[in-house]
Design a protein around this motif. Structure first.
Motif, PDB file in Angstrom:
ATOM      1  N   ALA A 153      49.380 -94.917  49.012  1.00  0.00           N
ATOM      2  CA  ALA A 153      50.418 -95.215  47.924  1.00  0.00           C
ATOM      3  C   ALA A 153      51.486 -94.669  48.486  1.00  0.00           C
ATOM      4  N   ALA A 154      51.653 -93.574  48.969  1.00  0.00           N
ATOM      5  CA  ALA A 154      52.836 -92.865  49.141  1.00  0.00           C
ATOM      6  C   ALA A 154      53.848 -93.586  50.379  1.00  0.00           C
ATOM      7  N   VAL A 155      52.975 -94.365  51.333  1.00  0.00           N
ATOM      8  CA  VAL A 155      53.763 -95.174  52.442  1.00  0.00           C
ATOM      9  C   VAL A 155      54.666 -96.007  51.929  1.00  0.00           C
ATOM     10  N   PRO A 156      56.090 -95.968  52.477  1.00  0.00           N
ATOM     11  CA  PRO A 156      56.971 -97.013  52.091  1.00  0.00           C
ATOM     12  C   PRO A 156      56.526 -98.352  52.304  1.00  0.00           C
ATOM     13  N   GLY A 157      56.401 -99.297  51.242  1.00  0.00           N
ATOM     14  CA  GLY A 157      56.094-100.612  51.223  1.00  0.00           C
ATOM     15  C   GLY A 157      54.689-100.962  51.142  1.00  0.00           C
ATOM     16  N   CYS A 158      54.098 -99.887  50.676  1.00  0.00           N
ATOM     17  CA  CYS A 158      52.208-100.074  50.764  1.00  0.00           C
ATOM     18  C   CYS A 158      52.034 -99.802  49.162  1.00  0.00           C
ATOM     19  N   THR A 159      51.090-100.426  48.688  1.00  0.00           N
ATOM     20  CA  THR A 159      50.455-100.245  47.400  1.00  0.00           C
ATOM     21  C   THR A 159      48.873-100.453  47.416  1.00  0.00           C
ATOM     22  N   VAL A 160      48.171 -99.557  46.675  1.00  0.00           N
ATOM     23  CA  VAL A 160      46.708 -99.604  46.525  1.00  0.00           C
ATOM     24  C   VAL A 160      46.712-100.748  45.228  1.00  0.00           C
ATOM     25  N   THR A 161      46.015-102.090  45.631  1.00  0.00           N
ATOM     26  CA  THR A 161      45.885-102.898  44.441  1.00  0.00           C
ATOM     27  C   THR A 161      44.511-102.790  43.903  1.00  0.00           C
ATOM     28  N   ALA A 162      43.456-102.386  44.700  1.00  0.00           N
ATOM     29  CA  ALA A 162      42.235-102.242  44.228  1.00  0.00           C
ATOM     30  C   ALA A 162      41.217-101.123  44.828  1.00  0.00           C
ATOM     31  N   VAL A 163      40.378-100.523  44.012  1.00  0.00           N
ATOM     32  CA  VAL A 163      39.510 -99.431  44.263  1.00  0.00           C
ATOM     33  C   VAL A 163      38.103 -99.693  44.034  1.00  0.00           C
ATOM     34  N   CYS A 164      37.000 -99.375  44.995  1.00  0.00           N
ATOM     35  CA  CYS A 164      35.859 -99.652  44.905  1.00  0.00           C
ATOM     36  C   CYS A 164      34.956 -98.684  45.013  1.00  0.00           C
ATOM     37  N   ASP A 165      33.870 -98.269  44.316  1.00  0.00           N
ATOM     38  CA  ASP A 165      32.906 -97.306  44.759  1.00  0.00           C
ATOM     39  C   ASP A 165      31.711 -97.953  43.929  1.00  0.00           C
ATOM     40  N   ILE A 166      30.530 -97.517  44.533  1.00  0.00           N
ATOM     41  CA  ILE A 166      29.120 -97.896  43.922  1.00  0.00           C
ATOM     42  C   ILE A 166      28.950 -97.138  42.679  1.00  0.00           C
ATOM     43  N   ARG A 167      29.573 -96.001  42.595  1.00  0.00           N
ATOM     44  CA  ARG A 167      29.556 -95.265  41.273  1.00  0.00           C
ATOM     45  C   ARG A 167      31.190 -95.671  40.391  1.00  0.00           C
ATOM     46  N   ALA A 168      31.036 -96.426  39.503  1.00  0.00           N
ATOM     47  CA  ALA A 168      32.063 -96.893  38.808  1.00  0.00           C
ATOM     48  C   ALA A 168      33.079 -95.527  38.253  1.00  0.00           C
ATOM     49  N   ASP A 169      32.509 -94.545  37.887  1.00  0.00           N
ATOM     50  CA  ASP A 169      33.185 -93.272  37.346  1.00  0.00           C
ATOM     51  C   ASP A 169      34.169 -92.976  38.426  1.00  0.00           C
ATOM     52  N   ARG A 170      33.750 -92.903  39.719  1.00  0.00           N
ATOM     53  CA  ARG A 170      34.887 -92.851  40.862  1.00  0.00           C
ATOM     54  C   ARG A 170      35.981 -93.709  40.938  1.00  0.00           C
ATOM     55  N   ALA A 171      35.791 -94.937  40.889  1.00  0.00           N
ATOM     56  CA  ALA A 171      36.760 -95.975  40.809  1.00  0.00           C
ATOM     57  C   ALA A 171      37.989 -95.527  39.843  1.00  0.00           C
ATOM     58  N   LYS A 172      37.248 -95.201  38.519  1.00  0.00           N
ATOM     59  CA  LYS A 172      38.047 -95.031  37.380  1.00  0.00           C
ATOM     60  C   LYS A 172      38.959 -93.775  37.606  1.00  0.00           C
ATOM     61  N   ARG A 173      38.216 -92.861  38.107  1.00  0.00           N
ATOM     62  CA  ARG A 173      39.013 -91.316  38.444  1.00  0.00           C
ATOM     63  C   ARG A 173      40.056 -91.570  39.545  1.00  0.00           C
ATOM     64  N   ALA A 174      39.881 -92.654  40.455  1.00  0.00           N
ATOM     65  CA  ALA A 174      40.812 -92.895  41.510  1.00  0.00           C
ATOM     66  C   ALA A 174      42.221 -93.626  40.953  1.00  0.00           C
ATOM     67  N   ALA A 175      41.829 -94.710  40.093  1.00  0.00           N
ATOM     68  CA  ALA A 175      42.950 -95.618  39.620  1.00  0.00           C
ATOM     69  C   ALA A 175      43.676 -94.449  38.638  1.00  0.00           C
ATOM     70  N   ASP A 176      43.024 -93.606  37.819  1.00  0.00           N
ATOM     71  CA  ASP A 176      43.622 -92.838  36.965  1.00  0.00           C
ATOM     72  C   ASP A 176      44.467 -91.767  37.697  1.00  0.00           C
ATOM     73  N   ARG A 177      43.933 -91.469  38.960  1.00  0.00           N
ATOM     74  CA  ARG A 177      44.968 -90.427  39.867  1.00  0.00           C
ATOM     75  C   ARG A 177      46.233 -91.138  40.316  1.00  0.00           C
ATOM     76  N   LEU A 178      46.038 -92.288  40.735  1.00  0.00           N
ATOM     77  CA  LEU A 178      47.346 -93.058  41.229  1.00  0.00           C
ATOM     78  C   LEU A 178      48.149 -93.480  40.078  1.00  0.00           C
ATOM     79  N   ALA A 179      47.575 -93.752  39.019  1.00  0.00           N
ATOM     80  CA  ALA A 179      48.538 -94.228  37.855  1.00  0.00           C
ATOM     81  C   ALA A 179      49.284 -92.648  37.315  1.00  0.00           C
TER      82      ALA A 179
END
Length: 474
Positions: A79-105
């Motif tokens: 997310a820090a690289v100029p011109g790059c964005t993380v549009t989707a995150v995935c993990d078999i454990r849904a709570d990890r995906a939520k934490r990752a999204a929370d962290r970026l936001a």
């Protein structure tokens, strides 16, 4: 019988278990003729990916599969690289995906879409139309599946080490990349290390004369982490030591040496033979530090503590690649390169760079010199350009971020990748090949030519790239 038998393309990773069979239901490849080691024919319309540039991307949109320690730690760098964005995150454990999204936001980045809850969640993520690059950071046994799926979905893929653990999987990734016309890259961050890139440029400048040998490895005391109940989910990494006899993770040390020797760019690795010490370290650590009610007491460790691969090249060079994560020792990737006029050794002392050098005619008297002056003179342009930001945006001294920045720059500028699917396959091949050699009591086995003959072209670029700019954002 051939002295250096080819290994069947169907050989699976395993290595001999205590009973003499291969682990986890895998069967040993029979002694094969040299013909069976030849590269499989390309399908009609299938073409090499060597020299193929990325299409130009105004913005690189990343989808992440796997949000454990590695994947979760890398998302902020993307997310820090100029011109790059993380549009989707995935993990078999849904709570990890939520934490990752929370962290970026929480860092002010756009909130990515979340996928999780099942083994097939990644497939749903790949149905999206706003992903250009898939970054795979799942456990090793899933890398082939996830990397291949990314290619088949029409995306480029950056896959953590290793891209696959079986020869047939490595060939499949090469062929799938060629058929889909999408790149798959090993996320070999150590190839972008500051010392490693300076060593590469020194080699290309001729400071070591004719390169004759190199020595790299991954020597990292992981015992405490391997027995942790939280660090490696479901103890996946420790369990590899119960079912495999192989050099499980040699790429960090092998890849920089291979790059300095221009492997796949004028030379190629031809044969490998492996040795292994007895598996003592993990059981000894468990005996001293792990409670008797821990699940690990039901396990038997069969993989040797130190696995050494001796690799020969077409030009007669020797590479020694080592792997040891079970012994008490300071961390080292070794990073030694030697030739007719000098030598460099990394992880060799208290100097700020950690490296020492001896090259003629600059040096004499059999005394090592500090590497600092040479690193400054031969510092790679990537470190000159982004080095100040690297440590602030990525781990491992900043080389994580340098890899991410360069990958995004290559895609946004429409350039040829520094590391391609053929490099990725060659650097990971010692995993199954070491298992094959150990099963044959250390006899050499052939290393496939994943380039199908294109290795002889010494003109194509690699990690020693020409300076280029990141395209402006907006």
């Amino acid at each position: 019988m051939s002295e250096t038998p080819a290994v069947s393309r169907r050989l699976l990773l395993g290595g001999a278990v205590a009973t003499g069979a291969l682990a986890a239901g895998m069967t040993a490849a029979p002694a094969a003729s040299a013909a069976s080691g030849q590269a499989p024919r390309r399908r009609p319309g299938q073409k090499s990916m060597i020299g193929v540039p990325f299409d130009v991307h105004r913005t690189v949109r990343v989808g992440v599969i796997g949000l454990g320690n590695r994947g979760g730690g890398m998302i902020t760098g993307w997310a820090a690289v100029p011109g790059c964005t993380v549009t989707a995150v995935c993990d078999i454990r849904a709570d990890r995906a939520k934490r990752a999204a929370d962290r970026l936001a929480g860092k002010g980045a756009p909130r990515p879409a979340e996928y999780g809850g099942s083994a097939g969640s990644y497939a749903r993520m790949l149905e999206r139309d706003d992903i250009d690059l898939v970054y795979v950071a799942t456990p090793w046994e899933f890398h082939h599946e996830h990397g291949r799926a990314a290619l088949l979905s029409g995306r480029h893929a950056v896959v953590e080490l290793p891209v696959a653990t079986e020869l047939r999987q490595l060939w499949d990734l090469v062929d799938t990349s060629e058929r889909t016309r999408r790149h798959l890259l090993l996320a070999e961050n150590c190839s972008y290390g500051r010392n490693e890139l300076a060593m590469l440029r020194m080699a290309h400048a001729g400071l070591f004369g004719d390169i004759t040998n190199g020595h790299g490895g991954y020597l990292h005391d992981l015992r405490a982490l391997l027995f942790s109940d939280t660090y490696y989910t479901d103890s996946w990494r420790r369990l590899w030591h119960t079912r495999s006899t192989a050099s499980l993770y040699p790429m960090h040390g092998l890849a920089p040496i291979a790059a300095a020797m221009d492997i796949n760019r004028g030379d190629r690795m031809t044969t490998l033979r492996a040795t292994a010490t007895a598996p003592k370290g993990l059981a000894d650590y468990r005996e001293r530090f792990v409670p008797r009610d821990h699940p690990s007491w039901k396990e038997t460790y069969i993989n040797g503590d130190l696995i050494t691969c001796v690799i020969e090249t077409e030009k007669g060079r020797i590479i020694r690649a080592e792997h040891d994560v079970s012994s008490p020792r300071p961390y080292s990737r070794i990073n030694t390169l030697a030739g007719s006029r000098g030598i460099v050794e990394d992880y060799a002392g208290p100097a700020p760079t950690g490296a020492r050098v001896y090259v003629e005619p600059d040096h004499s008297g059999h005394a090592w010199r500090d590497f600092a002056g040479y690193r400054k003179e031969f510092d790679h342009w990537l470190w000159r350009k982004v080095g100040d930001d690297a440590a602030n945006n990525g781990g491992h001294g900043g080389m994580d971020y340098v890899l991410q920045w360069r990958t995004v720059q290559l895609m946004r500028a429409g350039l040829v990748p520094d590391i391609d699917v053929y490099d990725s396959a060659a650097w990971c091949a010692p995993i199954p090949l070491s298992a094959a050699s150990l099963a044959r009591k250390g006899r050499p086995v052939e290393i496939p030519d994943f380039t199908r003959g294109a290795w002889a072209d010494a003109r194509r670029p690699g990690l020693d790239s020409a300076p280029t700019e990141m395209p402006p954002v907006g």
